[in-house]
Design a protein around this motif. Structure first.
Motif, PDB file in Angstrom:
ATOM      1  N   ASP A 512       0.831  -1.206   0.000  1.00  0.00           N
ATOM      2  CA  ASP A 512       0.000   0.000   0.000  1.00  0.00           C
ATOM      3  C   ASP A 512       0.862   1.252   0.000  1.00  0.00           C
ATOM      4  O   ASP A 512       0.526   2.258  -0.642  1.00  0.00           O
ATOM      5  N   ALA A 513       2.004   1.189   0.706  1.00  0.00           N
ATOM      6  CA  ALA A 513       2.913   2.339   0.730  1.00  0.00           C
ATOM      7  C   ALA A 513       3.512   2.586  -0.657  1.00  0.00           C
ATOM      8  O   ALA A 513       3.821   3.732  -1.015  1.00  0.00           O
ATOM      9  N   THR A 514       3.675   1.531  -1.435  1.00  0.00           N
ATOM     10  CA  THR A 514       4.189   1.679  -2.794  1.00  0.00           C
ATOM     11  C   THR A 514       3.242   2.525  -3.641  1.00  0.00           C
ATOM     12  O   THR A 514       3.681   3.381  -4.422  1.00  0.00           O
ATOM     13  N   VAL A 515       1.953   2.292  -3.483  1.00  0.00           N
ATOM     14  CA  VAL A 515       0.970   3.070  -4.235  1.00  0.00           C
ATOM     15  C   VAL A 515       1.027   4.539  -3.808  1.00  0.00           C
ATOM     16  O   VAL A 515       0.991   5.449  -4.650  1.00  0.00           O
ATOM     17  N   THR A 516       1.126   4.767  -2.508  1.00  0.00           N
ATOM     18  CA  THR A 516       1.232   6.145  -2.014  1.00  0.00           C
ATOM     19  C   THR A 516       2.489   6.817  -2.547  1.00  0.00           C
ATOM     20  O   THR A 516       2.471   7.985  -2.960  1.00  0.00           O
ATOM     21  N   ARG A 517       3.595   6.103  -2.555  1.00  0.00           N
ATOM     22  CA  ARG A 517       4.859   6.637  -3.066  1.00  0.00           C
ATOM     23  C   ARG A 517       4.756   6.942  -4.554  1.00  0.00           C
ATOM     24  O   ARG A 517       5.248   7.969  -5.028  1.00  0.00           O
ATOM     25  N   LEU A 518       4.132   6.037  -5.280  1.00  0.00           N
ATOM     26  CA  LEU A 518       3.944   6.251  -6.711  1.00  0.00           C
ATOM     27  C   LEU A 518       3.183   7.538  -6.961  1.00  0.00           C
ATOM     28  O   LEU A 518       3.524   8.337  -7.845  1.00  0.00           O
ATOM     29  N   SER A 519       2.146   7.760  -6.173  1.00  0.00           N
ATOM     30  CA  SER A 519       1.309   8.936  -6.349  1.00  0.00           C
ATOM     31  C   SER A 519       2.035  10.224  -6.005  1.00  0.00           C
ATOM     32  O   SER A 519       1.937  11.225  -6.722  1.00  0.00           O
ATOM     33  N   ALA A 554      -8.160   3.460  -7.299  1.00  0.00           N
ATOM     34  CA  ALA A 554      -8.393   2.088  -7.738  1.00  0.00           C
ATOM     35  C   ALA A 554      -7.248   1.174  -7.307  1.00  0.00           C
ATOM     36  O   ALA A 554      -7.461   0.022  -6.914  1.00  0.00           O
ATOM     37  N   LEU A 555      -6.027   1.697  -7.358  1.00  0.00           N
ATOM     38  CA  LEU A 555      -4.875   0.911  -6.892  1.00  0.00           C
ATOM     39  C   LEU A 555      -4.989   0.617  -5.398  1.00  0.00           C
ATOM     40  O   LEU A 555      -4.736  -0.511  -4.952  1.00  0.00           O
ATOM     41  N   HIS A 556      -5.367   1.618  -4.614  1.00  0.00           N
ATOM     42  CA  HIS A 556      -5.555   1.396  -3.176  1.00  0.00           C
ATOM     43  C   HIS A 556      -6.689   0.397  -2.927  1.00  0.00           C
ATOM     44  O   HIS A 556      -6.611  -0.431  -2.010  1.00  0.00           O
ATOM     45  N   THR A 557      -7.735   0.477  -3.738  1.00  0.00           N
ATOM     46  CA  THR A 557      -8.854  -0.468  -3.592  1.00  0.00           C
ATOM     47  C   THR A 557      -8.392  -1.894  -3.839  1.00  0.00           C
ATOM     48  O   THR A 557      -8.763  -2.825  -3.097  1.00  0.00           O
ATOM     49  N   ALA A 558      -7.594  -2.076  -4.871  1.00  0.00           N
ATOM     50  CA  ALA A 558      -7.076  -3.417  -5.167  1.00  0.00           C
ATOM     51  C   ALA A 558      -6.215  -3.927  -4.020  1.00  0.00           C
ATOM     52  O   ALA A 558      -6.341  -5.081  -3.590  1.00  0.00           O
ATOM     53  N   CYS A 559      -5.347  -3.060  -3.498  1.00  0.00           N
ATOM     54  CA  CYS A 559      -4.499  -3.456  -2.365  1.00  0.00           C
ATOM     55  C   CYS A 559      -5.350  -3.817  -1.158  1.00  0.00           C
ATOM     56  O   CYS A 559      -5.077  -4.807  -0.456  1.00  0.00           O
ATOM     57  N   GLY A 560      -6.385  -3.021  -0.893  1.00  0.00           N
ATOM     58  CA  GLY A 560      -7.267  -3.300   0.237  1.00  0.00           C
ATOM     59  C   GLY A 560      -8.031  -4.599   0.075  1.00  0.00           C
ATOM     60  O   GLY A 560      -8.239  -5.336   1.050  1.00  0.00           O
ATOM     61  N   GLU A 561      -8.455  -4.904  -1.157  1.00  0.00           N
ATOM     62  CA  GLU A 561      -9.178  -6.159  -1.398  1.00  0.00           C
ATOM     63  C   GLU A 561      -8.265  -7.359  -1.167  1.00  0.00           C
ATOM     64  O   GLU A 561      -8.656  -8.338  -0.529  1.00  0.00           O
ATOM     65  N   PHE A 562      -7.040  -7.274  -1.682  1.00  0.00           N
ATOM     66  CA  PHE A 562      -6.088  -8.358  -1.438  1.00  0.00           C
ATOM     67  C   PHE A 562      -5.855  -8.529   0.062  1.00  0.00           C
ATOM     68  O   PHE A 562      -5.804  -9.647   0.576  1.00  0.00           O
ATOM     69  N   ALA A 563      -5.700  -7.414   0.758  1.00  0.00           N
ATOM     70  CA  ALA A 563      -5.411  -7.479   2.190  1.00  0.00           C
ATOM     71  C   ALA A 563      -6.579  -8.055   2.976  1.00  0.00           C
ATOM     72  O   ALA A 563      -6.390  -8.872   3.888  1.00  0.00           O
ATOM     73  N   LEU A 564      -7.790  -7.654   2.635  1.00  0.00           N
ATOM     74  CA  LEU A 564      -8.967  -8.132   3.370  1.00  0.00           C
ATOM     75  C   LEU A 564      -9.085  -9.653   3.283  1.00  0.00           C
ATOM     76  O   LEU A 564      -9.336 -10.333   4.279  1.00  0.00           O
ATOM     77  N   SER A 586       5.389  -4.868  -7.491  1.00  0.00           N
ATOM     78  CA  SER A 586       6.593  -4.964  -8.321  1.00  0.00           C
ATOM     79  C   SER A 586       6.324  -4.533  -9.755  1.00  0.00           C
ATOM     80  O   SER A 586       7.192  -3.929 -10.403  1.00  0.00           O
ATOM     81  N   ARG A 587       5.139  -4.827 -10.247  1.00  0.00           N
ATOM     82  CA  ARG A 587       4.816  -4.429 -11.622  1.00  0.00           C
ATOM     83  C   ARG A 587       4.643  -2.914 -11.736  1.00  0.00           C
ATOM     84  O   ARG A 587       4.976  -2.325 -12.778  1.00  0.00           O
ATOM     85  N   LEU A 588       4.134  -2.294 -10.707  1.00  0.00           N
ATOM     86  CA  LEU A 588       4.002  -0.838 -10.732  1.00  0.00           C
ATOM     87  C   LEU A 588       5.368  -0.169 -10.812  1.00  0.00           C
ATOM     88  O   LEU A 588       5.609   0.695 -11.657  1.00  0.00           O
ATOM     89  N   LEU A 589       6.268  -0.556  -9.913  1.00  0.00           N
ATOM     90  CA  LEU A 589       7.598   0.067  -9.910  1.00  0.00           C
ATOM     91  C   LEU A 589       8.432  -0.419 -11.085  1.00  0.00           C
ATOM     92  O   LEU A 589       9.307   0.306 -11.571  1.00  0.00           O
ATOM     93  N   GLY A 590       8.161  -1.637 -11.541  1.00  0.00           N
ATOM     94  CA  GLY A 590       8.916  -2.160 -12.671  1.00  0.00           C
ATOM     95  C   GLY A 590       8.471  -1.613 -14.005  1.00  0.00           C
ATOM     96  O   GLY A 590       9.111  -1.881 -15.029  1.00  0.00           O
ATOM     97  N   ALA A 591       7.390  -0.839 -14.018  1.00  0.00           N
ATOM     98  CA  ALA A 591       6.908  -0.251 -15.277  1.00  0.00           C
ATOM     99  C   ALA A 591       7.766   0.912 -15.724  1.00  0.00           C
ATOM    100  O   ALA A 591       7.644   1.370 -16.865  1.00  0.00           O
ATOM    101  N   VAL A 592       8.621   1.431 -14.858  1.00  0.00           N
ATOM    102  CA  VAL A 592       9.563   2.498 -15.219  1.00  0.00           C
ATOM    103  C   VAL A 592      10.948   1.866 -15.283  1.00  0.00           C
ATOM    104  O   VAL A 592      11.429   1.305 -14.290  1.00  0.00           O
ATOM    105  N   THR A 593      11.580   1.936 -16.445  1.00  0.00           N
ATOM    106  CA  THR A 593      12.847   1.223 -16.634  1.00  0.00           C
ATOM    107  C   THR A 593      13.869   2.098 -17.349  1.00  0.00           C
ATOM    108  O   THR A 593      13.528   2.982 -18.146  1.00  0.00           O
TER     109      THR A 593
END
Length: 724
Positions: A512-519, A554-564, A586-593
């Motif tokens: 979840d912190a990765t999504v926040t960092r991305l934003s 939507a990214l946070h929602t996906a993370c929350g669903e996985f976590a729940l 990993s795919r989010l951060l790996g999308a920038v290369t």
């Protein structure tokens, strides 16, 4: 009041001569003694290792006046030598009445001296090779003299005995239960029994297509997990239709993931979230950091989700009524890995759950007769009704033998026979006391097993199937101080499970912190995206979306669903959801290369090194590229910023400075705007062959020549010594 019945251990049928009965009893006693048996007897905890074992594949658990009796068996030779052909004998004691729980348990474990002198039948068992298994069945017709000799209803001991070579080589102890049908005598009231089954998605998996769409910028998807095995849902639907008395307590998230409606009698917390573990961990901040807030698993959330699920699976004509009916279902918090301690009950009540189901660890059945499974406990947040499962019957229904040495309970058929016998015994303990027992199945109980159990209960004349509403309306077994004494002091959460939960929380929080960092530190707003698109690479089509914040949500929602779902009481599900969450991160951060670089050769003191950065995210980014060499003779500039449009590339340039010839490796990495490294780095080799090809080299040559001429001049004009 206890019902007293005849306790004579043997009973002779008037249809057999007394002398013959006595002789038969003597022969059977010698047979069952097994003197000098050459083969070790099987036990429940070692059914096929060095022993001969008997497994019950099929058994008539409820015997009526016209049912007859059938039992099918598997005999396994676990020894290293062949077992010669023998005889399987099936015997009971028609006159025996189990008087205590110890009495019935001792028989199941083979520790009882009850003589089984009434032979129901025999069957020939063929020669069995070492390690092999043979099948055998015994069918007893309804008009058999022994079956007709039963004069009292209830559980009866049933002994299976295999003799070979003149000795008993294996035994198994089980039960048959004579129903009240067709017997003369007083018909006592039936005992109430409520069977509840949780409907949850234990086979749930990550919806890869939905995740792929999310990474491409689709923010409209409502769920990023899939129910899994749809055939299971179909079998569950058929089961509930065949047995309306079976009470389905459904996870509303599971209902929402199904394409066809599934009947439910109550709803539980969304995603079967483990409330008891939540209370035991007692770290709300850790759960919030993982993306799960209390509003995600509250009773209100359960009702809303259930109504939405009913709307989605109903026709347009009745969608409104279905949603209203679903919203009116009782919200019940189902027990997780821990027990319902006072703290856990308080947490559940704070979240709107006035009813909880305790499927273990919340009763005192060991100290007295069984009782209605309803207890009212006062908490700081209000009164909670605890529906407490009967331990022995629930364990058998869930596939657990009553003990390791209960040799007849290694199979489903044997456990169901014990279930029927045990329930009859409970009714006979206090036949005139109104009671309503609760039996809880597992979330992964096979519908076939549940069907077999319900059919046996429906055939049991001493049991009356009731629903959850009837159980909730029944008088509570304990209230006030008496109820407080039944509340467990400790959650009983194993240390390894607690550690696993904390590790999961840490992993989910990192995602979840990765999504926040991305934003906050990688993505840029739409204005910057447009600038990057037009200024750096106008040929790339505009792939921007209008609502960056919507995609982040939507990214946070996906993370929350996985976590729940990961925080439910299911280890395999937790692993799948954790893997899905970590893959998303990993795919989010790996999308920038950083694009691959070729080896560089430098022929002067200075040069430039172009570096290209690709962005496969659906929004533009603004990041830094860092470069560090492993040599002090060949260095590069340290950092360069770059803005890259969505789906495009942008280039930055680093300056190379060379002091001496040689080679060095430049290590390139991506950094967010806060200076933290992310993604995969790149390395490239820089080789220098330094040439004198500029003004600085010319100056060096001039100075060298001047120094040489000065030296010659001094050599010819210096004053010589006399000796020279």
């Amino acid at each position: 009041m206890t019902l007293h019945r005849s306790t004579r251990s043997t009973r002779r049928s008037p249809r057999r001569p007394i002398a013959w009965s006595a002789l038969l009893a003597m022969l059977l006693a010698l047979l069952f003694a097994g003197l000098g048996a050459p083969v070790p007897l099987a036990s429940a905890d070692e059914p096929a290792d060095g022993a001969v074992s008997i497994a019950i594949d099929e058994s008539t658990a409820v015997v009526t006046d016209d049912s007859g009796f059938r039992i099918a068996l598997s005999v396994t030779n676990g020894t290293d030598a062949p077992l010669e052909a023998g005889t399987m004998t099936l015997a009971t004691n028609t006159g025996h009445v189990f008087m205590s729980r110890t009495d019935i348990q001792d028989w199941a474990q083979g520790d009882s001296g009850i003589p089984a002198v009434d032979v129901l039948g025999t069957a020939e068992v063929p020669r069995i090779d070492a390690g092999a298994t043979a099948s055998v069945a015994i069918d007893v017709p309804a008009d058999d003299a022994v079956l007709q000799s039963f004069t009292s209803w209830g559980p009866k001991p049933l002994l299976l005995s295999l003799s070979s070579g003149g000795a008993v080589v294996a035994r198994a102890h089980t039960f048959l239960t004579r129903s009240q049908d067709g017997l003369n005598g007083e018909q006592t009231p039936a005992m109430g029994i409520t069977v509840a089954m949780p409907l949850t998605g234990t086979a749930r998996s990550v919806d890869e297509d939905a995740v792929d769409g999310l990474l491409d910028g689709d923010e409209q998807t409502t769920s990023y997990t899939a129910a899994g095995d749809t055939q299971t849902a179909q079998r569950q639907a058929a089961l509930l239709e065949a047995h309306p008395g079976l009470q389905a307590v459904a996870d509303p998230a599971y209902l929402a993931s199904l394409s066809t409606p599934l009947q439910a009698d109550a709803v539980m917390q969304p995603a079967d979230f483990d409330i008891t573990a939540y209370a035991a961990i007692d770290d709300a901040d850790a759960y919030a950091a993982a993306g799960v807030g209390t509003e995600d698993w509250s009773a209100d959330a359960a009702a809303t989700l259930a109504a939405s699920a009913s709307t989605n699976t109903s026709t347009n004509a009745n969608a409104g009524d279905a949603a209203a009916d679903a919203a009116d279902l009782t919200a019940v918090a189902w027990q997780g890995a821990g027990r319902w301690t006072s703290q856990a009950l308080t947490v559940a009540r704070q979240q709107g759950y006035e009813v909880v189901i305790a499927d273990g660890g919340f009763n005192d059945d060991g100290s007295g007769t069984v009782h209605t499974g309803k207890i009212e406990v006062d908490t700081d947040a209000g009164t909670v009704t605890v529906l407490s499962a009967q331990d022995v019957l629930t364990g058998l229904a869930r596939g657990r033998a009553t003990s390791e040495s209960a040799d007849g309970e290694r199979t489903e058929a044997g456990r169901l026979a014990r279930f029927v016998a045990q329930s009859a015994f409970y009714q006979m303990e206090q036949p005139y006391t109104a009671r309503n027992l609760l039996v809880c199945l597992d979330a992964d109980t096979d519908p076939k097993t549940a069907d077999a159990l319900m059919r046996l209960i429906e055939q049991s004349s001493w049991l009356q199937i009731t629903d959850l509403g009837t159980l909730l309306d029944a008088d509570a077994y304990a209230t006030g101080t008496d109820a407080d004494l039944l509340v467990p002091d400790d959650a009983g959460l194993a240390a390894e499970r607690s550690d696993a939960l904390r590790q999961a929380l840490d992993s989910l929080a990192a995602v979840d912190a990765t999504v926040t960092r991305l934003s906050s530190s990688i993505l840029v707003d739409e204005g910057s995206a447009a600038a990057a698109q037009s200024e750096q690479n106008a040929a790339i089509p505009d792939q921007r979306h209008e609502d960056l914040s919507g995609w982040i949500d939507a990214l946070h929602t996906a993370c929350g669903e996985f976590a729940l779902h990961a925080l439910a009481d299911d280890d395999a599900l937790r692993e799948r959801m954790l893997a899905g969450a970590q893959d998303l991160s990993s795919r989010l951060l790996g999308a920038v290369t950083i694009m691959p670089l070729e080896t560089m050769t430098v022929l002067s003191e200075t040069a430039t090194m172009p570096v290209s950065v690709r962005n496969d995210l659906p929004y533009a980014i603004a990041v830094d590229v860092s470069s560090i060499t492993d040599s002090s003779q060949i260095v590069t500039s340290r950092q360069a910023g770059v803005t890259v449009p969505s789906g495009g590339e942008a280039q930055v340039t680093f300056t190379i400075r060379v002091v001496a010839s040689g080679s060095a490796t430049a290590h390139l990495s991506l950094q967010d705007r806060d200076g933290a490294t992310f993604g995969a780095g790149r390395s490239t080799t820089i080789t220098s062959s330094l040439r004198i090809s500029d003004m600085s080299g010319f100056v060096i040559i001039v100075i060298a020549v001047a120094l040489g001429l000065l030296g010659l001049w001094r050599q010819f004009h210096r004053k010589k010594d006399p000796d020279e």
